[in-house]
Every structure is written in structure tokens, then in C-alpha cells.
Write a protein that holds these residues in place. Structure first.
Motif, PDB file in Angstrom:
ATOM      1  N   HIS A  24       1.985   1.941  -3.462  1.00 37.34           N
ATOM      2  CA  HIS A  24       0.857   2.474  -4.225  1.00 37.34           C
ATOM      3  C   HIS A  24       0.574   3.914  -3.842  1.00 37.34           C
ATOM      4  O   HIS A  24       0.176   4.719  -4.699  1.00 37.34           O
ATOM      5  CB  HIS A  24      -0.380   1.605  -4.022  1.00 37.34           C
ATOM      6  CG  HIS A  24      -0.266   0.266  -4.676  1.00 37.34           C
ATOM      7  ND1 HIS A  24      -1.209  -0.727  -4.508  1.00 37.34           N
ATOM      8  CD2 HIS A  24       0.684  -0.256  -5.493  1.00 37.34           C
ATOM      9  CE1 HIS A  24      -0.844  -1.795  -5.203  1.00 37.34           C
ATOM     10  NE2 HIS A  24       0.298  -1.533  -5.803  1.00 37.34           N
ATOM     11  N   ASP A  50       0.907  -5.582  -7.482  1.00 41.77           N
ATOM     12  CA  ASP A  50       0.955  -5.563  -8.942  1.00 41.77           C
ATOM     13  C   ASP A  50       1.580  -6.826  -9.522  1.00 41.77           C
ATOM     14  O   ASP A  50       1.151  -7.323 -10.572  1.00 41.77           O
ATOM     15  CB  ASP A  50       1.764  -4.357  -9.412  1.00 41.77           C
ATOM     16  CG  ASP A  50       1.232  -3.062  -8.847  1.00 41.77           C
ATOM     17  OD1 ASP A  50       0.400  -2.430  -9.503  1.00 41.77           O
ATOM     18  OD2 ASP A  50       1.651  -2.685  -7.733  1.00 41.77           O
ATOM     19  N   ARG A  63      -1.102   1.809 -13.177  1.00 40.32           N
ATOM     20  CA  ARG A  63      -0.160   2.746 -12.557  1.00 40.32           C
ATOM     21  C   ARG A  63       0.051   4.001 -13.401  1.00 40.32           C
ATOM     22  O   ARG A  63       0.999   4.748 -13.203  1.00 40.32           O
ATOM     23  CB  ARG A  63       1.183   2.051 -12.293  1.00 40.32           C
ATOM     24  CG  ARG A  63       1.068   0.879 -11.337  1.00 40.32           C
ATOM     25  CD  ARG A  63       0.634   1.314  -9.944  1.00 40.32           C
ATOM     26  NE  ARG A  63      -0.055   0.232  -9.262  1.00 40.32           N
ATOM     27  CZ  ARG A  63      -1.145   0.373  -8.534  1.00 40.32           C
ATOM     28  NH1 ARG A  63      -1.686   1.566  -8.370  1.00 40.32           N
ATOM     29  NH2 ARG A  63      -1.710  -0.662  -7.967  1.00 40.32           N
ATOM     30  N   ARG A  91       0.833  -1.210   0.000  1.00 43.12           N
ATOM     31  CA  ARG A  91       0.000   0.000   0.000  1.00 43.12           C
ATOM     32  C   ARG A  91       0.866   1.258   0.000  1.00 43.12           C
ATOM     33  O   ARG A  91       0.510   2.275  -0.606  1.00 43.12           O
ATOM     34  CB  ARG A  91      -0.942  -0.026   1.201  1.00 43.12           C
ATOM     35  CG  ARG A  91      -1.964  -1.156   1.130  1.00 43.12           C
ATOM     36  CD  ARG A  91      -3.008  -1.075   2.239  1.00 43.12           C
ATOM     37  NE  ARG A  91      -4.034  -2.104   2.047  1.00 43.12           N
ATOM     38  CZ  ARG A  91      -4.152  -3.214   2.755  1.00 43.12           C
ATOM     39  NH1 ARG A  91      -3.295  -3.439   3.750  1.00 43.12           N
ATOM     40  NH2 ARG A  91      -5.094  -4.092   2.512  1.00 43.12           N
ATOM     41  N   ALA A 127       4.532   0.621  -8.786  1.00 44.86           N
ATOM     42  CA  ALA A 127       4.107  -0.770  -8.727  1.00 44.86           C
ATOM     43  C   ALA A 127       4.987  -1.553  -7.759  1.00 44.86           C
ATOM     44  O   ALA A 127       6.199  -1.323  -7.675  1.00 44.86           O
ATOM     45  CB  ALA A 127       4.171  -1.403 -10.118  1.00 44.86           C
TER      46      ALA A 127
END
Length: 431
Positions: A232, A284, A396, A229, A237
Motif C-alpha cells: 500500500h 485488498d 487504489r 502495508r 493492491a
């Protein structure tokens, strides 16, 4: 040295339950400007198409095969000639190699002369993206922090996963990943081969050790999810590694082929939880391990070449729908049984989508292309992998238009006071 960390420099040429929600975590370490970090989109392409499917439909077989590869290219500039590139790829500059083979991505290493200073690296990543105008590149790095820090000393020195794990606070794993991701993004790097999701239960493990968050899967899992997280949060990624688990080995897969005797039940309880947590956090990519688990697949093949493991366990049991990356294909653990061309083909047949660092890129590329043309790798199977890679890029914000890194912004962001403060905070809370 690093199994599952996309190789280990010169040595590797010769031969790494979801966390609670944000409400219980500290605020992000830093925020980029909107201009520096474009918003992610679910669809789009550089061919004026409206969806991943449109991009896929417009690609030739050669372009699709190209998307499966992530090689190392040599040199500090996209346009500087290199005898190494000429000898290995038949093209003198990184830009010319990209134009010739149209890879899905590239990975950066200091030993390939890729990493010298901030402005040089920004110019290199921008230049390589310019050489791939139709479909932007995944630009990867092996930036775990701790002992595996390929972009040191340019980036903030953050503690290893073991130190972060010792704090017992997943929010610190998230903040550390956000710091790293923010700095990578500023350099033009959009994919990190981190976090390590292995549970390091073997104190004699020669290759994982402090790279793992710990030895208890119930504690490692939320750390891994939080790190995903955090990447992100930064718009980068993330890759969980090394599936199905590299934590109980006494052999380095750079130099040999480890065998792990975990039963299916042991694997489910010990190795699987951090990967399941990463999947729940929408990781990812997941990187395979060059390890043999005979109780999971009796063939004797490493997980990288095992359909029962990559497709049966990872796809079907754990439900992972993202990109499966091999560990570096130049490592001894995957090269002992088959040739460098055949390994690439077998990895795709097993379920891999991204073929990382083939030691003989032309041979591997040619072998996969020949396998597609002969029908050994079906067109449908090829499209599955390319679709996943395009979806990753779209998710992304990388498919519609490659982001252009700003060297001045990178110099402002890297090793900033705010980032160094996060590193100090983690160290102060370590136990």
C-alpha cells in the motif's frame, strides 16, 4: 511451481496479529514522484460518474460478468496478433480479446510471452489499459520474490519470505513489499498476488516451503500485515493467499487435490491468524486455496468452491469485505470434480469475486453469463462481486483513470541502488 500463485507456467496450463505501526519500522525504501503514482481515491469512474454505485448502475449484465474474470492473454504487445489468442479466445490480439470480453483484469506471465524487457512490458500494460477505456483493468502479477518471481530478471531480486521471516523484523517485510510494489507500479502492474499468508508447518510441503514467512502463526501474522502495508505504501493492491491455509499439505494442488485434516480449533489457532492480520491491515484481496478441509466443510469440495469456507469463515467469521480471488482455475486441484464452465459458476456461488485464469475462458464466461440469466446466480449476488472489484479499483486510484506507466521512469526505478540496498540489508540480517 506455486499453488495459489496464479499457476505455475507451462506445467499449470496442463493440469500461492497485525504488525506494529510505522513508528517501529524503518523509513520507506523509495518514494515515487506524484506523477508516477496517482493518489488513491475512494470514488470515481471513467464514465463521468461520481461513485462506484453510479458505475455499477451503468453497466450491462455482460459487462458485469466480464469484470469477474482475470485471464492470461498471449503476446508481448497489446496489438500484435497471436495464434494462441485466436485459438483460445476467437480474437487475435490482447486488445481485441479485452474489447470482446471486457475482463476486470489480466495477469502477466513470461510463458505467455508477456515479459521480455522493461520498455516492452510498459508498452504492453499501457496498451491493454487503452483497450479498456471505460473501466481500467487490474493488471496482476505473481511476484512473491524468491522462487516465485514472474517478472524476473526485470525487477530487483529480493529474498524469499522465509528469509525475511527469519530476520524477525516485520519492518523488513514492509520495506521489501514497498520495493516490489514500487517496481510493479512503474511497469503498469497494480495488483500483486502476494504476500503468502500460509503457515508452513509441514516440512514435506511440496509447494509452499520457503514461500511462507515461517511455521509459527504468531510470527507469520505480523510479517503478512507488514507486507500488505508495504504494498500500500507503493500504491499497489495486495493479495493474501491461500485461504483457509495451504501450509500443511503434502500434495501440490497444481497436480492433485490436497486434504488437510485440521479441526476448526486447529484452523483458528494455526491457519487463521495471518489472514486475520492481513484483514486488519486492509488487504485488498484474499486468494482461495484448492485444498479440502473436511472438518471445515464435509462436502469434499476444495475451498475455492466452498461457501462454508469462503462465505462462512472468510466473510462472516473473519469479517473480510474485500475481493475474494480464486487460485488459478487451470490447476488440477479444482478441475477434478467439475467441468471448466461449472467450476466458474460454483466459485461465484461459494463467494469468489475474481475468477483467475480459467483454462477455457469462453466456456467459463458463457457459463457464468448463463447462470446469471437463468437466476442461478442472482443479480444481487453478481452486483456484490462487481461492487467489491470496483471498490478495489477506486481505493487504489484505478477507477477514475488508468495510470499510464512511463518507460523512462520504470528504467530509473527498477533494480535501483536503493532497492538493491534493501535486498542486501535483508540478507545480512537473515538467520
Amino acid at each position: 511451481m506455486a499453488a495459489g500463485c496464479a499457476g505455475s507456467g507451462a506445467a499449470s496450463q496442463a493440469s500461492g496479529g497485525p504488525s506494529a505501526g510505522r513508528a517501529n519500522e524503518a523509513a520507506p525504501a523509495v518514494r515515487e514522484t506524484a506523477a508516477a503514482r496517482p493518489e488513491a481515491t475512494s470514488e470515481g469512474s471513467a464514465r463521468s460518474s461520481s461513485s462506484v454505485e453510479d458505475v455499477l448502475a451503468g453497466m450491462s449484465t455482460e459487462e458485469k460478468v466480464g469484470q469477474l474474470f482475470m485471464p492470461v492473454l498471449y503476446g508481448s504487445s497489446a496489438t500484435a496478433s497471436s495464434g494462441e489468442n485466436q485459438a483460445r479466445f476467437g480474437a487475435a490480439t490482447p486488445a481485441k480479446v479485452i474489447a470482446k470480453y471486457r475482463p476486470g483484469g489480466v495477469i502477466l506471465f513470461p510463458w505467455a510471452d508477456n515479459v521480455k524487457n522493461v520498455r516492452q512490458l510498459v508498452a504492453l500494460t499501457n496498451g491493454m489499459q487503452k483497450a479498456s477505456p471505460e473501466i481500467p483493468l487490474l493488471v496482476g502479477a505473481d511476484q512473491e520474490n524468491g522462487q516465485i518471481s514472474r517478472l524476473a530478471p526485470l525487477v530487483t531480486e529480493l529474498p524469499a519470505a522465509k528469509v525475511i521471516g527469519s530476520t524477525g523484523d516485520p519492518s523488513l517485510a514492509r520495506r521489501a513489499a514497498e520495493v516490489t510494489g514500487t517496481e510493479l507500479r512503474a511497469l503498469g502492474v497494480n495488483l500483486d498476488f502476494a504476500p503468502v499468508a500460509d503457515v508452513n508447518v509441514n516440512p514435506r510441503n511440496p509447494v509452499i516451503g520457503p514461500r511462507a514467512y515461517g511455521s509459527d502463526p504468531k510470527k507469520v501474522a505480523p510479517m503478512v500485515a507488514a507486507a500488505v502495508r508495504g504494498f500500500h505504501d507503493a500504491g499497489v493492491a495486495a493479495t493474501a493467499k491461500h485461504f483457509p491455509g495451504h501450509g500443511d499439505t503434502s500434495v501440490d494442488s497444481h497436480t492433485g487435490l490436497p486434504v488437510i485434516e485440521h479441526s476448526r480449533s486447529q484452523w483458528s489457532k494455526l491457519d487463521a491468524p495471518p489472514f486475520a492480520a492481513a484483514i486488519e491491515a486492509d488487504v485488498d484481496a484474499i486468494m482461495s486455496a484448492h485444498v479440502v478441509m473436511p472438518k471445515l466443510d464435509p462436502s469434499g469440495d476444495p475451498a475455492t468452491l466452498s461457501k462454508p469456507i469462503l462465505t462462512g469463515l472468510l466473510r462472516e467469521k473473519l469479517g473480510f469485505e474485500g475481493v475474494v480471488s480464486t487460485d488459478a482455475l487451470n490447476m488440477a486441484g479444482v478441475r477434478e470434480k467439475y467441468g471448466d464452465g461449472e467450476v466458474a459458476v460454483r466459485a461465484v456461488l461459494a463467494g469468489a469475486d475474481l475468477l483467475l485464469m480459467p483454462p477455457d475462458y469462453p466456456k467459463a464466461h458463457g457459463a457464468v453469463l448463463a447462470a446469471v440469466r437463468s437466476g442461478r446466480i442472482s443479480g444481487e449476488r453478481l452486483d456484490e462481486s462487481v461492487r467489491r472489484l470496483l471498490k478495489l479499483k477506486a481505493a487504489r486510484g484505478l477507477l477514475a483513470k488508468a495510470p499510464v506507466a512511463d518507460p523512462a521512469e520504470a528504467e530509473r526505478v527498477l533494480r535501483s541502488a536503493a532497492h538493491r540496498k534493501v535486498a542486501s540489508l535483508i540478507t545480512s540480517r537473515a538467520r
